[in-house]
Write an enzyme that holds these catalytic residues in place. Structure first.
Site, PDB file in Angstrom:
ATOM      1  N   CYS A 205       4.617   3.612  -2.529  1.00 16.53           N
ATOM      2  CA  CYS A 205       5.072   3.517  -3.913  1.00 16.53           C
ATOM      3  C   CYS A 205       3.990   2.874  -4.781  1.00 16.53           C
ATOM      4  CB  CYS A 205       6.376   2.718  -4.001  1.00 16.53           C
ATOM      5  SG  CYS A 205       6.405   1.215  -3.013  1.00 16.53           S
ATOM      6  N   ARG A 234      -0.402  -0.213  -2.461  1.00 15.97           N
ATOM      7  CA  ARG A 234      -0.998  -1.292  -3.231  1.00 15.97           C
ATOM      8  C   ARG A 234      -0.669  -2.620  -2.562  1.00 15.97           C
ATOM      9  NH1 ARG A 234      -3.901   1.858  -4.842  1.00 15.97           N
ATOM     10  NH2 ARG A 234      -4.368   2.551  -6.967  1.00 15.97           N
ATOM     11  N   ASP A 258      -4.149  -1.116   4.623  1.00 14.95           N
ATOM     12  CA  ASP A 258      -5.382  -0.602   4.051  1.00 14.95           C
ATOM     13  C   ASP A 258      -5.624  -1.233   2.683  1.00 14.95           C
ATOM     14  OD1 ASP A 258      -7.661   1.281   4.133  1.00 14.95           O
ATOM     15  OD2 ASP A 258      -6.673   2.193   2.402  1.00 14.95           O
ATOM     16  N   GLU A 263      -7.522  -8.292  -2.688  1.00 16.42           N
ATOM     17  CA  GLU A 263      -8.666  -7.544  -2.152  1.00 16.42           C
ATOM     18  C   GLU A 263      -9.842  -7.461  -3.120  1.00 16.42           C
ATOM     19  OE1 GLU A 263      -8.165  -2.879  -2.987  1.00 16.42           O
ATOM     20  OE2 GLU A 263      -6.593  -3.664  -1.693  1.00 16.42           O
ATOM     21  N   HIS A 295      -9.402  -0.544   2.308  1.00 18.98           N
ATOM     22  CA  HIS A 295      -9.073   0.408   1.251  1.00 18.98           C
ATOM     23  C   HIS A 295      -9.879   1.699   1.426  1.00 18.98           C
ATOM     24  CE1 HIS A 295      -7.087   0.388  -2.932  1.00 18.98           C
ATOM     25  NE2 HIS A 295      -7.303   1.643  -2.581  1.00 18.98           N
TER      26      HIS A 295
END
Length: 330
Positions: A205, A234, A258, A263, A295
């Site tokens: 989402c 996210r 990820d 981050e 990421h």
């Protein structure tokens, strides 16, 4: 148009330069991220191209406006880092890449699930050291397991299709019903049912005020003991401190990330010769049942080619006064 790229890497320059042969814009690539200190570097351009960890809050947008910027082009799907209200008030248009390759992210999601389950990352290191013992490497069959998918956009649906191919039962939650999801065989249900019945929960989402820290202490308390939690969407959808408590109590038996809430100071950079100052992140790395990638779920040639072409087409449409089909409104 003259376009300044912030936070650009060698691969950005490669793929955008190749794609730009079809568009003939003037591209300027900067390695620095966009923030209040670097916005002035956009002077002389009409558009800036930014990524997920660039900062485009109201003060930065004001500086961009003063520098002559008219368009904010996101080379990603998410736009939570842009103050859309401030952009609209300043007359700045914002465009994004709503879909580049849902397969890239969905397949990386499955890579995390499989690696955590069968512990291939640990087995790889053992074998390189001459250790062929199987103790501690036992996994489980995905076939017949229940997977809950939170967010049934393009990526969530592709992930569901792959999981159905493994023989999984797929539960789904989204704020909207989706005819394609029904055709795939996803069982629509509420969040509490996803938490209570899923062996694996995968997040797909967007980050909104409603999804911020969606996975918190209360939500984790409703999950099955030994659940696997995967996040390729996210970072801030997960309350990291709550997840650490879940790992310590063994409520969460596997965690694959990820993305990470903080981050911006870590990912996309080589910090191997530095001491990482983020104690929460380092605590996550101390668990042997946690697998983190930086990421990279989007990072395929197919996705990068698509991102470059869609981004440059968005900019061309703005330049030519065409309808902005990928405009983001407040």
């Amino acid at each position: 148009m003259n376009i300044t790229f912030f936070n650009s890497k060698a691969y950005d320059q490669q793929f955008f330069t190749e794609a730009n042969r079809d568009y003939e814009h003037q591209l300027k690539f900067l390695e620095v991220p966009l923030n209040e200190h670097t916005a002035v570097l956009a002077k002389g351009s009409e558009a800036v191209c930014i990524f997920v960890n660039d900062l485009a809050n109201a003060p930065v947008l004001h500086l961009l406006k003063e520098a002559g910027i008219k368009l904010i082009a996101l080379r990603c799907a998410g736009y939570n880092n842009v103050d859309l209200k401030a952009a609209a008030e300043l007359g700045l248009k914002v465009v994004r890449v709503p879909a580049y390759s849902p397969y890239a992210v969905a397949e990386h999601t499955l890579a995390l699930i499989l690696a955590l389950n069968r512990k291939t990352h640990r087995a790889y290191n053992r074998v390189r050291e001459g250790n062929f013992a199987l103790n501690g490497l036992m996994g489980f069959d995905l076939h017949g397991r229940t997977v809950g998918i939170i967010g049934l956009g393009k990526i969530g649906l592709v992930t569901a299709r792959i999981l159905k191919g493994f023989g999984c039962r797929v539960l789904g939650y989204d704020i909207r019903n989706n005819e394609e999801a029904i055709q795939i065989g996803i069982e629509f249900t509420d969040l509490d049912s996803v938490y209570a019945h899923s062996d694996i929960i995968s997040l797909h989402c967007p980050l909104t005020p409603q999804t911020y820290h969606l996975i918190n202490e209360e939500a984790i308390g409703k999950m099955k003991a030994g659940v696997m939690l995967i996040n390729t969407s996210r970072g801030a959808i997960i309350d990291t401190q709550a997840v650490i408590k879940g790992l310590k109590s063994e409520k969460i038996k596997y965690l694959g990330l990820d993305v990470y809430e903080e981050e911006g100071d870590l990912f996309f950079e080589d910090l191997s010769n530095k001491v990482i100052q983020d104690d929460v992140f380092m605590r996550l790395l101390s668990f042997n049942n946690v697998l983190i990638t930086g990421h990279q779920a989007f990072f395929t040639t197919d996705a990068l080619q698509s991102i470059a072409h869609v981004t440059l087409q968005n900019i061309t449409d703005f330049e030519q006064g065409n309808d902005l089909t990928n405009e983001v409104l407040p």
